[in-house]
Scaffold this motif. Structure first.
Motif, PDB file in Angstrom:
ATOM      1  N   SER A   1      43.320  41.212  22.117  1.00  0.00           N
ATOM      2  CA  SER A   1      42.357  41.139  23.212  1.00  0.00           C
ATOM      3  C   SER A   1      43.103  41.210  24.532  1.00  0.00           C
ATOM      4  O   SER A   1      44.317  41.006  24.590  1.00  0.00           O
ATOM      5  CB  SER A   1      41.527  39.861  23.111  1.00  0.00           C
ATOM      6  OG  SER A   1      42.338  38.730  23.301  1.00  0.00           O
ATOM      7  N   ILE A   2      42.366  41.542  25.537  1.00  0.00           N
ATOM      8  CA  ILE A   2      42.930  41.624  26.888  1.00  0.00           C
ATOM      9  C   ILE A   2      41.902  40.998  27.817  1.00  0.00           C
ATOM     10  O   ILE A   2      40.699  41.082  27.564  1.00  0.00           O
ATOM     11  CB  ILE A   2      43.255  43.098  27.245  1.00  0.00           C
ATOM     12  CG1 ILE A   2      44.104  43.200  28.499  1.00  0.00           C
ATOM     13  CG2 ILE A   2      42.000  43.956  27.372  1.00  0.00           C
ATOM     14  CD1 ILE A   2      44.751  44.571  28.683  1.00  0.00           C
ATOM     15  N   ASN A   3      42.377  40.334  28.848  1.00  0.00           N
ATOM     16  CA  ASN A   3      41.453  39.624  29.738  1.00  0.00           C
ATOM     17  C   ASN A   3      41.439  40.247  31.124  1.00  0.00           C
ATOM     18  O   ASN A   3      42.433  40.779  31.599  1.00  0.00           O
ATOM     19  CB  ASN A   3      41.870  38.152  29.880  1.00  0.00           C
ATOM     20  CG  ASN A   3      41.825  37.408  28.566  1.00  0.00           C
ATOM     21  OD1 ASN A   3      42.588  37.696  27.652  1.00  0.00           O
ATOM     22  ND2 ASN A   3      40.916  36.479  28.447  1.00  0.00           N
ATOM     23  N   THR A   4      40.291  40.127  31.752  1.00  0.00           N
ATOM     24  CA  THR A   4      40.199  40.557  33.146  1.00  0.00           C
ATOM     25  C   THR A   4      39.504  39.441  33.907  1.00  0.00           C
ATOM     26  O   THR A   4      38.733  38.663  33.345  1.00  0.00           O
ATOM     27  CB  THR A   4      39.368  41.834  33.315  1.00  0.00           C
ATOM     28  OG1 THR A   4      38.023  41.563  32.931  1.00  0.00           O
ATOM     29  CG2 THR A   4      39.924  42.973  32.481  1.00  0.00           C
ATOM     30  N   ILE A   5      39.805  39.362  35.168  1.00  0.00           N
ATOM     31  CA  ILE A   5      39.123  38.379  36.007  1.00  0.00           C
ATOM     32  C   ILE A   5      38.732  39.065  37.305  1.00  0.00           C
ATOM     33  O   ILE A   5      39.490  39.881  37.833  1.00  0.00           O
ATOM     34  CB  ILE A   5      40.003  37.119  36.224  1.00  0.00           C
ATOM     35  CG1 ILE A   5      39.163  35.982  36.791  1.00  0.00           C
ATOM     36  CG2 ILE A   5      41.213  37.408  37.088  1.00  0.00           C
ATOM     37  CD1 ILE A   5      39.811  34.612  36.605  1.00  0.00           C
ATOM     38  N   GLY A   6      37.539  38.786  37.750  1.00  0.00           N
ATOM     39  CA  GLY A   6      37.062  39.386  38.999  1.00  0.00           C
ATOM     40  C   GLY A   6      37.176  38.388  40.132  1.00  0.00           C
ATOM     41  O   GLY A   6      36.863  37.215  39.958  1.00  0.00           O
TER      42      GLY A   6
ATOM     43  N   THR B   1      39.302  43.301  40.615  1.00  0.00           N
ATOM     44  CA  THR B   1      39.462  42.848  39.248  1.00  0.00           C
ATOM     45  C   THR B   1      40.940  42.876  38.898  1.00  0.00           C
ATOM     46  O   THR B   1      41.650  43.785  39.295  1.00  0.00           O
ATOM     47  CB  THR B   1      38.681  43.780  38.295  1.00  0.00           C
ATOM     48  OG1 THR B   1      37.323  43.812  38.702  1.00  0.00           O
ATOM     49  CG2 THR B   1      38.765  43.302  36.862  1.00  0.00           C
ATOM     50  N   GLU B   2      41.390  41.837  38.182  1.00  0.00           N
ATOM     51  CA  GLU B   2      42.783  41.779  37.784  1.00  0.00           C
ATOM     52  C   GLU B   2      42.852  41.678  36.257  1.00  0.00           C
ATOM     53  O   GLU B   2      42.040  41.007  35.639  1.00  0.00           O
ATOM     54  CB  GLU B   2      43.408  40.527  38.421  1.00  0.00           C
ATOM     55  CG  GLU B   2      44.917  40.471  38.333  1.00  0.00           C
ATOM     56  CD  GLU B   2      45.427  39.065  38.630  1.00  0.00           C
ATOM     57  OE1 GLU B   2      46.292  38.589  37.876  1.00  0.00           O
ATOM     58  OE2 GLU B   2      44.946  38.444  39.603  1.00  0.00           O
TER      59      GLU B   2
END
Lengths: 158, 158
Positions: free
Chosen positions: B53-58, B68-69
């Protein structure tokens, strides 16, 4: 003996698990693959965006006993209390190893563990679980898509 | 207008997606949280243990536009063809960013993308998708556990 574990049973057990977990946490780590779907539903339910996964791989070695290796350790941003989730605690080897690796890497973080199913013979007991497992479990995430494909192939090519 | 996207609809759409994907891959990356459940079912269906999985944060920034990172980039072991999955490609910003970061990190790996839903206005079109989304989608992984908790609370405390 095998038991088919449906989405409906999963949902009910997730609910039971949320009723049991008397602890506040700010991140969730799911052990891939079994813990992925529960980590997804729990992330949504608890409104936690820090949902991570961790991978393990089992080796069969001719000279030693079977061994398990942990990889893809998540970078936990700032969570202090982390819930580690899996579908079933069987031998307990995976959970014990993952817990030990995470605790070493993040010594200031508290990790607690939750699973849907648990076998009494496991080497580690999760902090919270729903049911004892005494037969082989066929989870919906393993079977449903394959069964649907089979059913539709049978219809298309009778 | 809202549309409730049930587990049954998800399963049927996952099946349709597998019928469309005419490509062999050896690892799966799910974009958290939306892509987690599909990555789980696909991992089981295709018998692939390399499910990441990979995460992103806005962020909302007062001086710049929202940004978004990406974090928790997975360590892809030896896969050469990787399927990146998400539930919905909405603005396309997340998928585009994740694809760009993964491609930079793994220049010798081919990444292709699949989603259940896709909006025509997105900045990127996934290689495979099932349906066009034109209304707000309430996914079962967001709603079912909350609704079950509400229903059982209502029964216990009428």
């Amino acid at each position: 003996m095998r038991h088919y574990y449906s989405y409906d049973e999963f949902l009910q057990d997730c609910h039971t698990l949320t009723q049991k977990i008397d602890w506040e946490f700010d991140a969730i780590v799911g052990i891939a693959r079994g813990g992925l779907t529960i980590s997804h539903l729990f992330g949504e339910y608890y409104d936690i965006r820090e949902v991570y996964s961790i991978n393990t791989i089992g080796y069969e070695d001719t000279t030693k006993l079977d061994c398990t290796e942990v990889f893809n350790m998540p970078t936990i941003r700032c969570a202090k209390n982390v819930l580690l989730v899996d579908d079933i605690v069987d031998s307990g080897e995976t959970l014990e190893l993952v817990l030990s690796k995470l605790s070493s890497r993040y010594p200031d973080t508290t990790f607690k563990t939750a699973s849907l199913l648990y076998k009494d013979t496991a080497s580690i007991k999760p902090d919270w679980y729903v049911k004892h497992a005494d037969v082989w479990i066929d989870f919906f995430w393993s079977d449903d898509l394959k069964n649907l494909a089979k059913a539709q192939t049978a219809t298309t090519h009778p």
